[in-house]
Motif scaffolding. Structure first.
Motif, PDB file in Angstrom:
ATOM      1  N   LYS A  99     -80.200  13.648  23.068  1.00 17.35           N
ATOM      2  CA  LYS A  99     -78.743  13.576  23.266  1.00 17.35           C
ATOM      3  C   LYS A  99     -78.456  12.601  24.384  1.00 17.35           C
ATOM      4  CE  LYS A  99     -75.464  17.704  24.149  1.00 17.35           C
ATOM      5  NZ  LYS A  99     -75.577  19.126  24.221  1.00 17.35           N
ATOM      6  N   LYS A 138     -74.844  15.059  15.269  1.00 15.63           N
ATOM      7  CA  LYS A 138     -73.619  15.688  15.673  1.00 15.63           C
ATOM      8  C   LYS A 138     -72.946  14.954  16.830  1.00 15.63           C
ATOM      9  CE  LYS A 138     -74.804  20.540  14.508  1.00 15.63           C
ATOM     10  NZ  LYS A 138     -74.988  21.799  14.791  1.00 15.63           N
ATOM     11  N   TYR A 190     -69.813  14.551  19.328  1.00 16.88           N
ATOM     12  CA  TYR A 190     -68.682  15.214  20.029  1.00 16.88           C
ATOM     13  C   TYR A 190     -68.104  14.332  20.826  1.00 16.88           C
ATOM     14  CZ  TYR A 190     -71.946  19.292  19.418  1.00 16.88           C
ATOM     15  OH  TYR A 190     -72.721  20.279  18.897  1.00 16.88           O
ATOM     16  N   GLU A 201     -65.105  13.043  23.141  1.00 19.03           N
ATOM     17  CA  GLU A 201     -64.660  13.460  24.462  1.00 19.03           C
ATOM     18  C   GLU A 201     -63.151  14.111  24.077  1.00 19.03           C
ATOM     19  OE1 GLU A 201     -63.587  10.944  28.016  1.00 19.03           O
ATOM     20  OE2 GLU A 201     -65.830  11.383  28.142  1.00 19.03           O
ATOM     21  N   HIS A 228     -62.354  17.027  22.901  1.00 14.05           N
ATOM     22  CA  HIS A 228     -62.140  18.024  21.819  1.00 14.05           C
ATOM     23  C   HIS A 228     -63.117  19.092  21.987  1.00 14.05           C
ATOM     24  CE1 HIS A 228     -59.526  15.180  19.497  1.00 14.05           C
ATOM     25  NE2 HIS A 228     -60.346  14.474  19.818  1.00 14.05           N
ATOM     26  N   GLU A 242     -65.663  21.716  21.919  1.00 18.46           N
ATOM     27  CA  GLU A 242     -67.108  21.893  20.966  1.00 18.46           C
ATOM     28  C   GLU A 242     -66.789  21.260  19.722  1.00 18.46           C
ATOM     29  OE1 GLU A 242     -70.258  22.806  22.436  1.00 18.46           O
ATOM     30  OE2 GLU A 242     -68.903  22.597  24.226  1.00 18.46           O
ATOM     31  N   GLU A 243     -65.928  20.840  19.381  1.00 14.79           N
ATOM     32  CA  GLU A 243     -65.755  20.274  17.902  1.00 14.79           C
ATOM     33  C   GLU A 243     -66.634  19.181  17.878  1.00 14.79           C
ATOM     34  OE1 GLU A 243     -61.589  20.572  15.874  1.00 14.79           O
ATOM     35  OE2 GLU A 243     -60.812  20.614  17.961  1.00 14.79           O
ATOM     36  N   PHE A 244     -67.088  18.839  16.610  1.00 12.17           N
ATOM     37  CA  PHE A 244     -67.971  17.821  16.405  1.00 12.17           C
ATOM     38  C   PHE A 244     -67.732  17.213  14.970  1.00 12.17           C
ATOM     39  CE2 PHE A 244     -70.397  21.578  15.259  1.00 12.17           C
ATOM     40  CZ  PHE A 244     -70.859  21.251  14.158  1.00 12.17           C
ATOM     41  N   GLU A 275     -70.367  15.818  11.829  1.00 11.07           N
ATOM     42  CA  GLU A 275     -71.751  15.632  11.707  1.00 11.07           C
ATOM     43  C   GLU A 275     -72.228  14.481  10.758  1.00 11.07           C
ATOM     44  OE1 GLU A 275     -74.085  19.079   9.692  1.00 11.07           O
ATOM     45  OE2 GLU A 275     -75.310  18.478  11.249  1.00 11.07           O
ATOM     46  N   CYS A 289     -67.963   9.623  23.683  1.00 19.30           N
ATOM     47  CA  CYS A 289     -68.562  11.033  22.731  1.00 19.30           C
ATOM     48  C   CYS A 289     -69.761  10.865  23.394  1.00 19.30           C
ATOM     49  CB  CYS A 289     -68.584  10.622  21.308  1.00 19.30           C
ATOM     50  SG  CYS A 289     -69.520   9.131  20.680  1.00 19.30           S
ATOM     51  N   THR A 290     -70.458  12.120  22.697  1.00 20.35           N
ATOM     52  CA  THR A 290     -71.798  12.589  23.025  1.00 20.35           C
ATOM     53  C   THR A 290     -72.505  12.434  21.644  1.00 20.35           C
ATOM     54  OG1 THR A 290     -71.407  13.863  24.943  1.00 20.35           O
ATOM     55  CG2 THR A 290     -73.513  14.323  23.754  1.00 20.35           C
ATOM     56  N   ASP A 302     -75.547  13.981  19.576  1.00 18.28           N
ATOM     57  CA  ASP A 302     -76.632  14.947  19.472  1.00 18.28           C
ATOM     58  C   ASP A 302     -77.453  14.642  18.209  1.00 18.28           C
ATOM     59  OD1 ASP A 302     -78.408  17.198  19.849  1.00 18.28           O
ATOM     60  OD2 ASP A 302     -76.921  18.648  20.016  1.00 18.28           O
TER      61      ASP A 302
END
Length: 135
Positions: free
Chosen positions: A74, A93, A95, A97, A99, A101-103, A105, A120-121, A123
């Motif tokens: 992550k 996933k 994510y 920035e 938003h 916990e919206e992601f 996939e 973004c992140t 995962d």
């Protein structure tokens, strides 16, 4: 009435239809093209085309793009340029920035476009191997 199996090119799924219901060749290929285009979606600024046909990948030159990969992890990432990538393997996933916990996939077989400037992140649930191209 006799049901005939017809393999759908965009999904690989097997479907059955009566011989009288089978589309003529020109219509079938138009439907396949429309179906492939319809499979592209955009969510949270990320465009995802699920299982594009090999002709689409060839048109973009995907197999000649550099490759990158990572193990399950992550991490934060910011796109300094627009990136188009094609996942050969993995599941992630993303994510974006701003938003919560919206992601989005993404997984093996996806052609994905990330816009320039997106933070973004990632995962990574399953190790990733991908072709990528920055514009």
């Amino acid at each position: 009435m006799v049901a005939t199996p017809v393999q759908l090119r965009t999904t690989g799924r097997l479907s059955f239809c009566a011989a009288s219901q089978r589309p003529r060749a020109g219509r079938r290929f138009a439907a396949v093209r429309a179906s492939a285009e319809a499979m592209a979606t955009e969510k949270l600024g990320i465009r995802v085309e699920r299982n594009p046909p090999e002709s689409r990948l060839s048109e973009l030159g995907v197999r000649q793009w550099p490759k990158w990969g990572c193990e399950k992890s992550k991490f934060p990432w910011t796109y300094s340029a627009k990136e188009t990538c094609y996942l050969l393997q993995g599941k992630v996933k993303v994510y974006p920035e701003g938003h919560g916990e919206e992601f989005v996939e993404i997984a093996a077989g996806d052609l994905v476009v990330f816009p320039k400037g997106m933070s973004c992140t990632w995962d990574v649930a399953e190790a990733v191997d991908k072709h990528y191209n920055f514009e």
